[in-house]
Design an enzyme around this catalytic site. Sequence first.
Site, PDB file in Angstrom:
ATOM      1  N   SER A 259      74.644   1.780  38.519  1.00  0.00           N
ATOM      2  CA  SER A 259      75.429   0.703  37.920  1.00  0.00           C
ATOM      3  C   SER A 259      75.220   0.698  36.418  1.00  0.00           C
ATOM      4  CB  SER A 259      75.010  -0.641  38.520  1.00  0.00           C
ATOM      5  OG  SER A 259      75.501  -1.715  37.754  1.00  0.00           O
ATOM      6  N   LYS A 265      70.729  -0.892  41.388  1.00  0.00           N
ATOM      7  CA  LYS A 265      71.811  -0.588  42.325  1.00  0.00           C
ATOM      8  C   LYS A 265      72.002   0.912  42.531  1.00  0.00           C
ATOM      9  CE  LYS A 265      75.530  -2.860  42.734  1.00  0.00           C
ATOM     10  NZ  LYS A 265      76.903  -3.344  42.448  1.00  0.00           N
ATOM     11  N   ASN A 267      75.242   2.488  44.173  1.00  0.00           N
ATOM     12  CA  ASN A 267      76.537   2.222  44.793  1.00  0.00           C
ATOM     13  C   ASN A 267      77.009   3.392  45.662  1.00  0.00           C
ATOM     14  OD1 ASN A 267      76.908  -0.331  43.470  1.00  0.00           O
ATOM     15  ND2 ASN A 267      77.345   0.801  41.588  1.00  0.00           N
ATOM     16  N   ARG A 298     121.900  19.453  48.767  1.00  0.00           N
ATOM     17  CA  ARG A 298     120.903  19.273  47.698  1.00  0.00           C
ATOM     18  C   ARG A 298     120.789  17.786  47.420  1.00  0.00           C
ATOM     19  NH1 ARG A 298     120.145  23.165  44.291  1.00  0.00           N
ATOM     20  NH2 ARG A 298     120.123  24.322  46.237  1.00  0.00           N
TER      21      ARG A 298
END
Length: 445
Positions: A259, A265, A267, A298
């Site tokens: 983080s 942290k 993550n 087309r």
Amino acid sequence: MFDTSAMVQRMLDVEAALTWAQFDCGRIEHQQATALAEACRVDNFDVPALLNEARRSGSLVVPLVAQLTHIVAARDPLAAKHVHANSTSQDIIDTAMVLATRDALSLIERDLSTLIHALLLLARTHAAQPMLSRTLMQPAAVQPFGLKVLNWLQPLQRSRAALVARAQPALVLQFGGPAGAFGWANAQERELVQALGHRLGLPVPDGAWHTQRDEWVRLGCELAILCGACGKLARDWSLMSQAEVGELHWGGLPGAGASSAMPHKRNPVAALMGVAAATRAPLRAGGMLLGMVQEHERALGAWHVELAEWGDLVLSAAGSLAALSSAAQGLYIDVERMRQHIESQNGLIFSQPVTELLSQVLGRPLAKQLMAHACEACRLRHRHLREVLLETLSDVADWPPQLNDALSRIFDVEALATSMAKCIEPAIETLWMASSATLLTEETE
């Protein structure tokens, strides 16, 4: 593989192959073919100018062919007459997309095989490890971790098989000429189409698929389904790795998932990428499905919608798999935390099999009534369900005490998980053999 310069080079690869196909059919001299093919290098082109011109022409191929003709004419005026022979913009772009997708699918297959193999290692190592199953985000019952992994694996394995099956009819040459009928008129036209397919290493279909987008979109839908299968796995990983749950931990390089504000942290970035890809993929696939409604020979706009979505869809699948296959090799399973979560339920997760046992003896109405009171007492008094039930049943005249042992055996977590694991082991071993054979083939190649 899908950025502008790479795709321009792919288109030039098709133009170069078309040149050599003309040579193979005796329509151009070797010297002229060499001059034209050597000009087909993206470094020879002003790509920003191509993009600017494409906004006016509606196709990147129009300014590309104009620049290519100019470059070739400066080298060999006779060779310049053979640039873009008998083809149309869609032939070049579709075939270029096929070439890019073919290479991308080889990377997707590699990472998918790696992910499957890593999950199988987890399944074999922890096949009988008891853990909570969860339904509607709530504790439900005991299951072996091997079953959890098998539920991740089987959709991935089916996606791998489906991609192989869908790639075969989708990754083919596109060459129908100005109105899609080239190759149907005579043997000489067909000869050129076959020669071009041979040069590019692409199968030649029965005809052009300018507005027949079904096989191509089927392949795209399989990529979207693969993203969904990866997203399910990624969602489970993210939930299991929450600090409050802690059943799964991420390995990998130092600093992974860090983080910017909170140093503690870590993550789940790989899960983030898997969920994001699964969320985006249906939008991409939906755009391609809408783009199948095309006019006559087309399309006006519908084909262009498909082109805009295709690269992003392939990137979503490839990016998701790259992240998850790498993360899977460093996953750590916390078996003690899994046991703690089971124990924290005080036996409530066995309410269903216990109810079945009581119903056989006491009848379902009384069994359900007793279980409702026992479960409530278990919650309020923080006692184990087995203890509460044994006390309650001791006062029930119709309950034979000799069944107390059978009742207690229902709460044997290890025995239940081991028994279930034996049932899923054949499926895991079948996937293991298939995965090992795939990895061996890739290493040999």
